[in-house]
Design an enzyme around this catalytic site. Structure first.
Site, PDB file in Angstrom:
ATOM      1  N   LYS A  78       0.838  -1.203   0.000  1.00  0.00           N
ATOM      2  CA  LYS A  78       0.000   0.000   0.000  1.00  0.00           C
ATOM      3  C   LYS A  78       0.869   1.246   0.000  1.00  0.00           C
ATOM      4  CE  LYS A  78      -3.810  -2.491   2.168  1.00  0.00           C
ATOM      5  NZ  LYS A  78      -4.558  -2.870   3.357  1.00  0.00           N
ATOM      6  N   GLN A 129      -5.238  -1.746   9.523  1.00  0.00           N
ATOM      7  CA  GLN A 129      -4.946  -3.017   8.863  1.00  0.00           C
ATOM      8  C   GLN A 129      -5.468  -4.175   9.721  1.00  0.00           C
ATOM      9  OE1 GLN A 129      -3.693  -3.424   5.799  1.00  0.00           O
ATOM     10  NE2 GLN A 129      -3.762  -5.650   5.943  1.00  0.00           N
ATOM     11  N   ASP A 134     -11.667   2.176   3.836  1.00  0.00           N
ATOM     12  CA  ASP A 134     -12.028   0.759   3.736  1.00  0.00           C
ATOM     13  C   ASP A 134     -13.535   0.549   3.599  1.00  0.00           C
ATOM     14  OD1 ASP A 134      -9.974  -1.166   3.689  1.00  0.00           O
ATOM     15  OD2 ASP A 134      -9.492  -0.818   5.790  1.00  0.00           O
TER      16      ASP A 134
HETATM   17  N1  GUN Z   1      -6.715  -7.144   5.674  1.00  0.00           N
HETATM   18  C1  GUN Z   1      -6.960  -7.882   4.575  1.00  0.00           C
HETATM   19  N2  GUN Z   1      -7.669  -7.170   3.678  1.00  0.00           N
HETATM   20  C2  GUN Z   1      -7.873  -5.955   4.217  1.00  0.00           C
HETATM   21  C3  GUN Z   1      -8.546  -4.782   3.774  1.00  0.00           C
HETATM   22  O1  GUN Z   1      -9.118  -4.700   2.686  1.00  0.00           O
HETATM   23  N3  GUN Z   1      -8.529  -3.742   4.640  1.00  0.00           N
HETATM   24  C4  GUN Z   1      -7.921  -3.798   5.845  1.00  0.00           C
HETATM   25  N4  GUN Z   1      -7.972  -2.726   6.630  1.00  0.00           N
HETATM   26  N5  GUN Z   1      -7.300  -4.866   6.297  1.00  0.00           N
HETATM   27  C5  GUN Z   1      -7.274  -5.939   5.477  1.00  0.00           C
END
Ligand code: GUN
Length: 286
Positions: A53, A97, A120
């Site tokens: 990211k 996360q 998200d």
């Molecule tokens: N962990 C796995 N996929 C995601 C996601 O799309 N967002 C977040 N915040 N954590 C994750």
């Protein structure tokens, strides 16, 4: 043999557009879009995702900040991190996360994220908006799936859509998006009586169960669209929840792993960061 749905190429094209839009926002307003990520503990997969990211943000000209907290962080410390990010006018997107350590409850923490910065789409307000058919910020992975279907001209309306997995991150929002698109949607999970019977009815099959290569050709209707959201590493090889070599002999369309939905998730995260940035600074919406 199935046609490949190339999420890598589409993801890169989206990232180019985001980069262009970031330049425009900076030129016209002086603002640099800024994503803040909170990473708790040292789970290796989460570290890798967060690195990805950060790299994607950098390449698109989006500023990113990672707030690292130890695995034994308290709930109140996380809430004060979120308060500070909510209050910071230079931060436009906030992402916690997942997963987070067991002593912490995501349902007590995520709702504290400012809905306008919820890249998200996990806050109750954004979940409700999607469920009500008036989506605002939509979770990145299911949004990435819809983008792939749209790009390849695969219509959802009237199709039998089967989603395997009912997580908050993928399965549930995926089902809502397909339903909003007028698909006939079935959601399967660990208590589903006969999974194969359900999946074999699918015109569009979305698999997000976290079981490496579980879905082989025997689960797939000939000609179906197969979307693999799973990702895991076995003996150093990255694989999905779909047994690709078997499934591609029966499916009409299929996403590879890697190079399918993974790159789309990141591209959609960048897009969501821009959506948040634009609405916070009062610019035009996309
Ligand atoms: N962990 C796995 N996929 C995601 C996601 O799309 N967002 C977040 N915040 N954590 C994750």
């Amino acid at each position: 043999m199935a046609i490949l749905l190339d999420g890598k190429a589409l993801g890169l094209a989206i990232r180019e557009t985001v980069k262009h839009d970031v330049d425009t926002i900076l030129r016209e307003t002086g603002v640099t879009p800024h994503l803040a990520v909170i990473l708790v503990g040292d789970d290796p997969a989460s570290q890798t995702y967060v690195k990805g990211k950060e790299n994607a943000c950098r390449n698109a000209g989006i500023r990113s900040t990672v707030i690292r907290e130890p695995a034994d962080v308290t709930e109140s410390k996380l809430l004060s991190d979120i308060d500070a990010l909510n209050a910071d006018p230079d931060v436009h997107g906030i992402l916690l996360q997942l997963p987070i350590p067991k002593h912490l409850d995501p349902d007590r923490i995520i709702p504290k994220i400012d809905v306008r910065k919820d890249v998200d789409g996990f806050t109750p307000e954004n979940v409700a908006a999607l469920a009500n058919g008036r989506p605002r910020l939509v979770p990145c992975t299911p949004r990435g799936v819809m983008r792939v279907l749209d790009h390849y001209g695969i219509a959802v309306a009237g199709k039998d859509c089967v989603v395997v997995g009912r997580s908050q991150i993928v399965g549930k929002p995926m089902a809502a998006l397909l339903l909003n698109g007028n698909g006939t949607v079935t959601v399967c999970h660990s208590k589903t009586r006969d999974l194969r019977v359900e999946t074999r009815r699918a015109d569009i099959l979305v698999v997000a169960i976290g079981k490496t290569r579980m879905i082989d050709a025997s689960y797939i209707k000939p000609g179906a669209v197969v979307i693999d959201v799973g990702i895991s590493k076995v003996d150093g090889v990255i694989a999905g929840d779909v047994d690709f070599d078997s499934a591609r002999t029966v499916a009409g369309w299929i996403t590879p792993v890697p190079g399918g939905i993974g790159p789309m998730t990141i591209a959609c995260l960048l897009e969501n960061t821009l959506v948040c940035c634009r609405s916070l600074i009062g610019g035009p919406h996309d």
